[in-house]
Design an enzyme around this catalytic site. Structure first.
Site, PDB file in Angstrom:
ATOM      1  N   ASP A   1      96.375  50.560  71.530  1.00  0.00           N
ATOM      2  CA  ASP A   1      96.382  50.831  72.977  1.00  0.00           C
ATOM      3  C   ASP A   1      95.648  49.635  73.602  1.00  0.00           C
ATOM      4  OD1 ASP A   1      96.992  53.061  75.067  1.00  0.00           O
ATOM      5  OD2 ASP A   1      94.928  52.547  75.524  1.00  0.00           O
TER       6      ASP A   1
ATOM      7  N   LYS B   1      94.030  60.918  70.606  1.00  0.00           N
ATOM      8  CA  LYS B   1      93.677  59.592  71.120  1.00  0.00           C
ATOM      9  C   LYS B   1      92.296  59.251  70.592  1.00  0.00           C
ATOM     10  CE  LYS B   1      95.328  56.317  73.750  1.00  0.00           C
ATOM     11  NZ  LYS B   1      96.730  55.922  73.968  1.00  0.00           N
TER      12      LYS B   1
HETATM   13  P1  NDP Z   1      96.754  45.608  76.682  1.00  0.00           P
HETATM   14  O1  NDP Z   1      95.326  45.597  76.315  1.00  0.00           O
HETATM   15  O2  NDP Z   1      97.724  44.852  75.853  1.00  0.00           O
HETATM   16  O3  NDP Z   1      96.934  45.117  78.201  1.00  0.00           O
HETATM   17  C1  NDP Z   1      96.297  45.753  79.237  1.00  0.00           C
HETATM   18  C2  NDP Z   1      96.584  44.985  80.524  1.00  0.00           C
HETATM   19  O4  NDP Z   1      96.076  45.737  81.613  1.00  0.00           O
HETATM   20  C3  NDP Z   1      95.907  43.623  80.570  1.00  0.00           C
HETATM   21  O5  NDP Z   1      96.665  42.740  81.348  1.00  0.00           O
HETATM   22  C4  NDP Z   1      94.575  43.949  81.247  1.00  0.00           C
HETATM   23  O6  NDP Z   1      93.989  42.869  81.920  1.00  0.00           O
HETATM   24  C5  NDP Z   1      95.014  45.005  82.246  1.00  0.00           C
HETATM   25  N1  NDP Z   1      93.891  45.923  82.501  1.00  0.00           N
HETATM   26  C6  NDP Z   1      93.239  46.680  81.598  1.00  0.00           C
HETATM   27  N2  NDP Z   1      92.234  47.354  82.181  1.00  0.00           N
HETATM   28  C7  NDP Z   1      92.283  46.998  83.483  1.00  0.00           C
HETATM   29  C8  NDP Z   1      91.524  47.369  84.605  1.00  0.00           C
HETATM   30  N3  NDP Z   1      90.494  48.231  84.513  1.00  0.00           N
HETATM   31  N4  NDP Z   1      91.873  46.830  85.805  1.00  0.00           N
HETATM   32  C9  NDP Z   1      92.914  45.960  85.912  1.00  0.00           C
HETATM   33  N5  NDP Z   1      93.665  45.577  84.866  1.00  0.00           N
HETATM   34  C10 NDP Z   1      93.357  46.093  83.684  1.00  0.00           C
HETATM   35  O7  NDP Z   1      97.161  47.162  76.756  1.00  0.00           O
HETATM   36  P2  NDP Z   1      98.615  47.808  76.709  1.00  0.00           P
HETATM   37  O8  NDP Z   1      99.586  46.919  77.378  1.00  0.00           O
HETATM   38  O9  NDP Z   1      98.860  48.243  75.327  1.00  0.00           O
HETATM   39  O10 NDP Z   1      98.386  49.141  77.563  1.00  0.00           O
HETATM   40  C11 NDP Z   1      98.582  49.166  78.981  1.00  0.00           C
HETATM   41  C12 NDP Z   1      98.755  50.602  79.444  1.00  0.00           C
HETATM   42  O11 NDP Z   1      99.890  51.196  78.774  1.00  0.00           O
HETATM   43  C13 NDP Z   1      97.597  51.547  79.124  1.00  0.00           C
HETATM   44  O12 NDP Z   1      97.498  52.522  80.136  1.00  0.00           O
HETATM   45  C14 NDP Z   1      98.021  52.216  77.822  1.00  0.00           C
HETATM   46  O13 NDP Z   1      97.381  53.452  77.621  1.00  0.00           O
HETATM   47  C15 NDP Z   1      99.510  52.395  78.118  1.00  0.00           C
HETATM   48  N6  NDP Z   1     100.347  52.588  76.951  1.00  0.00           N
HETATM   49  C16 NDP Z   1     100.379  51.660  75.948  1.00  0.00           C
HETATM   50  C17 NDP Z   1     101.191  51.848  74.866  1.00  0.00           C
HETATM   51  C18 NDP Z   1     101.353  50.815  73.807  1.00  0.00           C
HETATM   52  O14 NDP Z   1     102.246  50.991  72.954  1.00  0.00           O
HETATM   53  N7  NDP Z   1     100.600  49.743  73.809  1.00  0.00           N
HETATM   54  C19 NDP Z   1     101.990  53.093  74.694  1.00  0.00           C
HETATM   55  C20 NDP Z   1     101.964  53.953  75.855  1.00  0.00           C
HETATM   56  C21 NDP Z   1     101.142  53.717  76.918  1.00  0.00           C
HETATM   57  P3  NDP Z   1      92.718  42.136  81.266  1.00  0.00           P
HETATM   58  O15 NDP Z   1      93.264  41.416  80.066  1.00  0.00           O
HETATM   59  O16 NDP Z   1      92.220  41.246  82.332  1.00  0.00           O
HETATM   60  O17 NDP Z   1      91.748  43.220  80.893  1.00  0.00           O
END
Ligand code: NDP
Length: 458
Positions: free
Chosen positions: A179, A139
């Protein structure tokens, strides 16, 4: 080996060994709460198996697994649109490459630090093993915040980040992906800079645009995979997603496509969120509303409350979705976004299925609450493995210099999620029910530990 050879989780020998192991780990890794949390959950479930296998103890496999192969840390210097110089930190944690080249995403968020990246890299080892594809665990990321930055600023940051990272990656060495905060735009800039610096076009990153070596369905794969996993759990329990109410946290890459697939499979998505709050739409999202939300989040980069303003529903400012009664909860935002108290609320309100699209979104306390209540609980390592699985398929297509159709990739994704579910059932069944946490950890571990033994001490 199958699950019948495991000893009881409650055995006092196992509990004592776990406590001793964790005490050492805490001593070696002070101030790394996220990493310790991830390790605790894994060690707790693996210890009974390790105690039954002296060869694993002798080779100190668990201790070696908890120590990354290496952590690379570097300065990232970039200029904003006014010419002002900014300095961020960048990291790549190469955790374990026993079963394949290092593989794992890059996170760009102000909360990123070594502890967060170690937890994510550690979990990635098991997750990648579960996919059945040859990928090790890694990571990386930076404390850079893309929010509020112009496209040009994001580009300059990504180029500066890649100027350092390019020394440590390669298609047979380490293959990063996206991510949080690192989506299609960022991957494009990172990949473009790698190509310029190395003067070679190689499958060194995944999540690329389809025009330049990306895989169809990669964007959708984590969210789709999470819902496929929920569907597998429900079907194993003689039920289905049809007609179920679903709450989803987040509105980023994972959340948006989890919503899309849940709706396609007949479920009703009634809540989504971002870090500002939750929108509650009791009528449920439909195709038009979801298209609008995808445009808001992926193109206009707006806030979730604008959905409530546009479609006339309630916005719970600063709240998580877990207060809203639902039958299925899909935490798809970030780590530790669902605690024990919220887990109890979900259960009291009739939630039967929790399937983690995010990495470690449930606190240890919440996980215990779900396991004790008999909730169908799909841990992130298994439930969100669809993303890295399709990344693995993207690597295969790049090696073959071919592109597969949407249908081909989706078919393989569904097969992989079914296989992961089957492994959880095989390794986690106990007294007629399935403990998906133990199942995922153990299935992922057995394969990696065999490889580590085969490779000798090093
Ligand atoms: P994005 O950046 O596309 O979206 C993240 C989302 O989560 C946004 O809506 C964001 O809101 C919200 N968010 C982030 N940090 C916080 C926080 N501290 N408190 C509340 N809301 C929060 O990321 P992904 O969708 O790619 O990733 C989401 C999760 O999935 C993570 O845990 C990631 O590690 C996991 N994941 C992702 C993969 C992928 O292929 N993308 C694969 C496997 C796991 P805001 O915009 O307001 O910050």
């Amino acid at each position: 080996m199958n699950s019948t050879t495991t000893v009881s989780l409650d055995s006092s020998e196992s509990r004592a060994a776990t406590q001793e192991f964790l005490a050492q780990l805490r001593k070696r890794n002070p101030h790394q709460p996220e990493f310790l949390q991830a390790a605790e959950e894994v060690v707790e479930t693996l210890m009974p198996y390790v105690l039954e296998h002296p060869e694993l103890q002798q080779a100190r496999v668990l201790e070696r697994l908890c120590e990354p192969d290496r952590i690379l840390s570097f300065r990232v210097t970039w200029q904003d649109d006014q010419g002002e110089v900014h300095i961020n930190r960048g990291w790549r944690v190469q955790f374990n490459n026993t079963i394949g080249p290092y593989k794992g995403g890059l996170r760009f968020h102000p909360t990123v630090n070594e502890s967060v990246l170690k937890f994510l890299g550690f979990e990635q080892i098991f997750k990648n093993s579960l996919t059945g594809l040859p990928m090790g665990g890694a990571k990386g990321g930076s404390d850079f915040d893309p929010k509020g930055k112009s496209d040009n600023e994001v580009m300059r940051f990504c180029q500066a980040f890649m100027r350092e990272l390019c020394r440590y990656i390669g298609e047979d060495v380490d293959v990063p992906a996206g991510d949080i905060g690192c989506g299609a735009r960022e991957i494009g800039y990172l990949f473009g800079e790698y190509k310029r610096l190395q003067n070679r076009f190689a499958g060194v990153m995944t999540g690329k645009g389809v025009a330049y070596g990306g895989s169809l369905i990669r964007t959708e794969s984590t969210g789709y995979g999470c819902v496929y996993f929920a569907q597998n759990m429900l079907s194993h329990a003689g039920d289905s997603l049809e007609g179920k109410t679903v709450c989803i946290s987040g509105s980023g890459n994972v959340a948006l496509y989890a919503a899309e697939k849940a709706m396609q499979l007949g479920a009703k998505v009634i809540a989504m969120s971002d870090s500002g709050g939750t929108v509650h739409d009791p009528d449920g999202l439909d195709e038009i509303k979801l298209d609008w939300l995808q445009d808001l989040k992926e193109v206009r980069r707006g806030r979730i409350r604008e959905y409530a303003e546009n479609f006339g529903c309630e916005c719970l400012e600063g709240e998580e979705p877990w207060v809203i009664p639902c039958e299925v909860a899909l935490p798809c935002a970030t780590q530790n976004e669902l605690d024990g108290e919220e887990a109890r609320t979900l259960i009291a309100n009739g939630c039967r299925v929790v399937c983690e699209g995010a990495n470690m979104p449930s606190t240890l306390d919440a996980v215990h609450v779900f396991r004790e209540a008999g909730t169908l609980f799909g841990p992130g390592k298994a439930a969100n493995a669809g993303g890295v699985a399709v990344s693995g398929l993207e690597q295969t297509q790049n090696s073959q210099r071919l592109s597969w159709s949407r249908e081909q990739v989706d078919e393989r994704l569904q097969t992989i999620m079914r296989d992961i579910h089957a492994q959880c059932v095989e390794f986690g069944s106990h007294n007629g029910s399935v403990d998906y946490v133990t199942g995922a950890n153990l299935a992922g571990f057995v394969k990696v530990s065999r490889g580590m033994l085969a490779h000798g001490v090093g």
